[in-house]
Design a protein around this motif. Structure first.
Motif, mmCIF file in Angstrom:
data_model
loop_
_atom_site.group_PDB
_atom_site.id
_atom_site.type_symbol
_atom_site.label_atom_id
_atom_site.label_comp_id
_atom_site.label_asym_id
_atom_site.label_seq_id
_atom_site.Cartn_x
_atom_site.Cartn_y
_atom_site.Cartn_z
ATOM 1 N N SER A 283 13.989 -28.695 -47.797
ATOM 2 C CA SER A 283 12.831 -29.500 -48.173
ATOM 3 C C SER A 283 13.346 -30.784 -48.821
ATOM 4 O O SER A 283 14.538 -30.924 -49.074
ATOM 5 C CB SER A 283 11.983 -28.765 -49.214
ATOM 6 O OG SER A 283 11.307 -27.690 -48.660
ATOM 7 N N THR B 8 8.250 -35.872 -51.943
ATOM 8 C CA THR B 8 7.136 -36.054 -50.999
ATOM 9 C C THR B 8 5.908 -36.621 -51.705
ATOM 10 O O THR B 8 5.266 -37.551 -51.207
ATOM 11 C CB THR B 8 6.805 -34.712 -50.301
ATOM 12 O OG1 THR B 8 8.019 -34.150 -49.800
ATOM 13 C CG2 THR B 8 5.832 -34.910 -49.154
ATOM 14 N N GLU C 233 13.097 -35.302 -46.381
ATOM 15 C CA GLU C 233 13.944 -34.210 -45.892
ATOM 16 C C GLU C 233 15.237 -34.750 -45.273
ATOM 17 O O GLU C 233 16.252 -34.065 -45.251
ATOM 18 C CB GLU C 233 13.173 -33.353 -44.884
ATOM 19 C CG GLU C 233 12.330 -32.226 -45.483
ATOM 20 C CD GLU C 233 11.106 -32.665 -46.263
ATOM 21 O OE1 GLU C 233 10.771 -33.860 -46.238
ATOM 22 O OE2 GLU C 233 10.487 -31.803 -46.917
ATOM 23 N N PHE D 290 10.077 -29.563 -42.134
ATOM 24 C CA PHE D 290 8.730 -30.145 -42.253
ATOM 25 C C PHE D 290 8.426 -31.213 -41.214
ATOM 26 O O PHE D 290 7.409 -31.873 -41.296
ATOM 27 C CB PHE D 290 8.623 -30.638 -43.705
ATOM 28 C CG PHE D 290 7.567 -31.605 -44.132
ATOM 29 C CD1 PHE D 290 6.219 -31.242 -44.119
ATOM 30 C CD2 PHE D 290 7.910 -32.862 -44.614
ATOM 31 C CE1 PHE D 290 5.253 -32.123 -44.584
ATOM 32 C CE2 PHE D 290 6.949 -33.743 -45.080
ATOM 33 C CZ PHE D 290 5.609 -33.374 -45.055
ATOM 34 N N ARG E 112 1.846 -30.080 -45.671
ATOM 35 C CA ARG E 112 2.571 -29.850 -46.914
ATOM 36 C C ARG E 112 3.100 -28.419 -46.980
ATOM 37 O O ARG E 112 2.416 -27.477 -46.599
ATOM 38 C CB ARG E 112 1.669 -30.145 -48.126
ATOM 39 C CG ARG E 112 1.215 -31.604 -48.229
ATOM 40 C CD ARG E 112 2.370 -32.609 -48.255
ATOM 41 N NE ARG E 112 3.342 -32.352 -49.297
ATOM 42 C CZ ARG E 112 3.283 -32.882 -50.516
ATOM 43 N NH1 ARG E 112 2.298 -33.674 -50.845
ATOM 44 N NH2 ARG E 112 4.220 -32.620 -51.400
ATOM 45 N N GLY E 113 4.304 -28.293 -47.465
ATOM 46 C CA GLY E 113 4.939 -26.978 -47.537
ATOM 47 C C GLY E 113 5.493 -26.507 -46.197
ATOM 48 O O GLY E 113 5.867 -25.347 -46.031
ATOM 49 N N GLY E 114 5.588 -27.436 -45.233
ATOM 50 C CA GLY E 114 5.894 -27.054 -43.851
ATOM 51 C C GLY E 114 7.338 -26.668 -43.567
ATOM 52 O O GLY E 114 7.638 -26.189 -42.472
ATOM 53 N N SER E 115 8.241 -26.850 -44.530
ATOM 54 C CA SER E 115 9.645 -26.498 -44.245
ATOM 55 C C SER E 115 9.825 -24.998 -44.021
ATOM 56 O O SER E 115 10.720 -24.587 -43.273
ATOM 57 C CB SER E 115 10.557 -26.949 -45.392
ATOM 58 O OG SER E 115 10.474 -28.338 -45.546
HETATM 59 N N1 ASP Z 1 8.517 -31.725 -48.647
HETATM 60 C C1 ASP Z 1 7.321 -31.214 -48.038
HETATM 61 C C2 ASP Z 1 6.293 -30.946 -49.108
HETATM 62 O O1 ASP Z 1 6.542 -31.158 -50.283
HETATM 63 C C3 ASP Z 1 7.573 -29.996 -47.213
HETATM 64 C C4 ASP Z 1 8.117 -28.794 -47.958
HETATM 65 O O2 ASP Z 1 8.506 -28.900 -49.113
HETATM 66 O O3 ASP Z 1 8.135 -27.700 -47.383
HETATM 67 O O4 ASP Z 1 5.208 -30.543 -48.808
#
Ligand code: ASP
Ligand code: MG
Length: 406
Positions: free
Chosen positions: A41, A47, A74, A136, A150-153
């Motif tokens: 990430s 981000t 990333e 991500f 968001r959170g896609g990693s």
């Molecule tokens: N950096 C991106 C986010 O903060 C993806 C991730 O962290 O998974 O949403």
């Protein structure tokens, strides 16, 4: 030799020292004789900061440019990790999502992975390199960069594990796995040794922030066992998999909570066909996702309609709903943004009576008023005042004897 996909979250790569710590862990896994693909990430809050910068340029930054911008977070962490590993004497290469062959649709900021072309990745692995993939992100057929939401990693990691037929997928984060409840709220909460995909999916969807729901879904579809563990310790963490033992099936596995709930009630709605669609279609068109929907039994052909949205969407949702409510002759349109939801989750619920009764009793003993209730086969969710969420989580953790679970 095993092929292992490891993913490190933003807090695990938040600064130079932490990236070096990750490099040592990756090196160890390589020394153990594995082929390693690492997904990272962006560093810490990068981000969010990039989003903030874009909004300083424009109130409505274009989706394409925003995706390119966010993807750079990333890129930074993946290159730094490759440099750190190189300095330790390991052969390592960083790849962007596009270079790693992650092909997506064109839905910027929430792209779906269509497929993975692993040729380049496999070539690099064959040369003995540790491959570090920027999480991500992916690329469209037109070679435009997309991001996965968001959170896609997490999703990148599980998708790569599936696409490469990896032996293991390990998600490293800043907590010791999947907990019975948020330990900040329930001090008795503890990390679970294992959990099934279904339960994990409900936990993740209903507020447990450790893993992204889409990644859990992918893991289930492709039968990828996923280990969630801390990047700061050597504890085994939690295995997410499909082969849960019978014993674990007949109880509540965990409590999830979510503070991000706002409610809209349209009072005095005429009860006739087409009314619900006249309200929810425009909401969908405006891109507002509606969660819980409850319609009361009607009295004299008039009913109340209540539904919930994320707090950040309340203003926009009210703007859409108010004129419609007036148009259909509803009496009033009211909202409340100080709500949260608390859920109990466990696969045993569907065949065992009494879970709901025990949940409602535990909440009532704390004097907590339940505003809305929703259920799935393996979950019961109550929407309550946000100020009571902590008490509710603790009371339910005790009521379902989660502190005794091992
Ligand atoms: N950096 C991106 C986010 O903060 C993806 C991730 O962290 O998974 O949403
Ligand atoms: Mg993150």
């Amino acid at each position: 030799m095993s092929l292992v996909v490891q993913k490190y979250g933003g807090s695990s790569v938040a600064d130079a020292e932490k990236i070096k710590n990750v490099a040592r862990r990756v090196a160890k896994a390589k020394d153990d004789g594995n082929d390693i693909v690492v997904v990272v990430s962006a560093m810490g809050d990068t981000t969010d900061e990039l989003v903030g910068l874009a909004y300083q340029m424009s109130e409505q930054p274009g989706a394409r440019e925003l995706d390119v911008l966010l993807s750079t977070g990333e890129i930074v962490s993946s290159t730094l990790l490759a440099i750190a590993l190189g300095d330790m004497g390991y052969k390592a290469i960083s790849l962007s999502g596009a270079q790693a062959g992650i092909r997506t649709d064109t839905a910027h900021s929430r792209a779906r992975i269509l497929g993975i072309d692993p040729k380049r990745l496999l070539r690099e692995l064959k040369q003995g390199k540790i491959v570090i993939v920027a999480g991500f992100q992916g690329v469209t057929e037109e070679m435009d960069t997309t991001t996965l939401g968001r959170g896609g990693s997490d999703t990148t990691a599980v998708a790569l594990a599936a696409g490469l037929k990896a032996d293991r997928c390990e998600i490293f984060t800043d907590v010791e796995g999947i907990y019975t409840a948020d330990p900040h709220l329930a001090p008795e909460a503890h990390s679970l040794p294992e959990i099934g995909y279904e339960e994990m999916l409900e936990l993740a969807t209903y507020g447990a922030r450790v893993m992204h729901p889409r990644a859990v879904e992918l893991g289930e579809i492709f039968s990828i066992p996923i280990r969630v563990a801390s990047s700061f310790s050597d504890n085994p963490g939690t295995m997410i998999h499909g082969g849960m033992s019978m014993e674990a099936r007949n109880k509540v596995t965990g409590i999830a909570h979510d503070m991000d709930v706002a409610k809209i009630t349209v009072v005095g709605v005429p009860d006739r066909p087409g009314i619900a669609s006249s309200i929810f279609q425009p909401l969908a068109k405006a891109g507002i996702s509606v969660d819980t929907i409850v319609q009361n039994a009607s009295i004299e052909n008039v009913t109340d309609l209540t539904f919930t949205v994320a707090k950040g969407e309340l203003k926009k949702a009210m703007k859409v709903v108010k004129p419609i409510a007036e148009g259909i002759g509803a009496r009033q349109c009211a909202s409340d943004s100080r709500l949260g939801k608390v859920s109990i989750i466990g696969t045993g619920m569907q065949n065992t009576p009494g879970f709901a009764a025990r949940m409602f009793q535990a909440l009532s003993e704390e004097g907590i008023n339940i505003q809305l209730i929703t259920t799935s086969e393996i979950r019961i969710t109550c929407i309550i005042d946000e100020a009571s969420i902590g008490e509710a989580v603790r009371a339910l953790h005790t009521a379902f004897e989660l502190e005794q679970a091992e």
